[in-house]
Design a protein around this motif. Structure first.
Motif, PDB file in Angstrom:
ATOM      1  N   GLY A  98       0.769  -1.234   0.000  1.00  0.00           N
ATOM      2  CA  GLY A  98       0.000   0.000   0.000  1.00  0.00           C
ATOM      3  C   GLY A  98       0.799   1.282   0.000  1.00  0.00           C
ATOM      4  N   THR A 156      -0.762   5.542  -5.305  1.00  0.00           N
ATOM      5  CA  THR A 156       0.045   4.985  -4.224  1.00  0.00           C
ATOM      6  C   THR A 156       0.761   6.091  -3.457  1.00  0.00           C
ATOM      7  N   GLN A 196      -4.061   5.287   3.469  1.00  0.00           N
ATOM      8  CA  GLN A 196      -4.247   5.380   2.030  1.00  0.00           C
ATOM      9  C   GLN A 196      -4.688   6.769   1.582  1.00  0.00           C
TER      10      GLN A 196
END
Length: 253
Positions: A103, A140, A235
């Motif tokens: 992640g 990302t 995220q």
């Protein structure tokens, strides 16, 4: 997916019992955590004199059950450091590397100038950062890590040998909103500020702590325990940092 990154800096391994004990205490603390971090980041000055024996000791200490990412500091030698790092070819070129975590991406960059204490991101390194960030997939989030702070930390010692071309890096970052933060060492003090609109986090020193001017003299405080920063990256690119002192086992009882 949330990423947990442990961050230490400035081990200054020199073969002394003191340096070894403090570094071993720190990595043992990380090894024994109930939840292992996704990786450990070490932002330079791993060795004190860049002797081969110091890097051999570092390789033993940093043999951990999770990934370890390193970048050199002004006390390190690029070629010597490469020889003990898996996956690195012998070279005296800047030591830059992309690390993929679940992640997230971490770019460890070389801000050292061989033979000098001050920092510089060489033109080739800036090009590498730009191309690497541009090549990442989707949205990302990424973190940049190197040794020298690009801003003043308000102590004359590290401020006199900080990153010399911070403006070049700031200009580059404006084109890359995926960079969620910058992680550095060198100052031997845990701290938090901003750079180019991003969080800039300084790792505490393992070997000693910098005593700030308002704390008096001498500048080197050898009584403070080693420190660790824990960075939690989400995220949505939110970066949260927690600092911890690593006490001796008998002192923690």
């Amino acid at each position: 997916m949330t990423v947990l990154l442990a961050h230490i800096s400035d081990l200054h391994l020199d073969g002394s019992d003191r340096a070894t004990e403090r570094a071993a205490r720190t990595v043992d603390y990380l090894r024994d955590l109930p939840q292992a971090p996704d990786a450990l980041l070490v932002t330079g000055d791993i060795a004190d004199t860049a002797a081969p024996s110091e890097y051999e000791e570092a390789a033993r200490l940093l043999d951990l059950p999770f990934p370890v990412m390193v970048c050199p500091g002004n006390h390190d030698d690029r070629a010597a450091l490469r020889r003990v790092l898996p996956g690195h070819e012998p070279s005296d070129q800047p030591l830059n590397r992309l690390h993929h975590l679940p992640g997230a991406a971490v770019l460890t960059c070389d801000s050292t100038v061989p033979g000098h204490d001050g920092g510089l991101l060489e033109p080739a390194t800036l090009v590498w950062i730009n191309e690497t960030l541009s090549g990442l997939e989707g949205d990302t989030p990424a973190l940049l890590a190197f040794h020298h702070p690009p801003v003043r930390v308000h102590h004359p010692l590290p401020d006199s040998i900080r990153l010399a071309n911070a403006d070049d890096l700031a200009g580059l970052l404006h084109a890359h909103p995926r960079v969620a933060g910058i992680l550095v060492g060198h100052a031997h003090t845990g701290g938090a500020t901003t750079f180019a609109g991003r969080p800039l986090l300084l790792a505490p020193g393992v070997t000693w702590t910098l005593r700030m001017p308002w704390e008096g003299e001498p500048a080197v405080n050898r009584d403070q325990p080693p420190g660790v920063a824990f960075h939690v990256l989400e995220q949505d690119h939110r970066l949260t940092t927690h600092f911890r002192a690593v006490m001796r086992a008998e002192a923690a009882v």
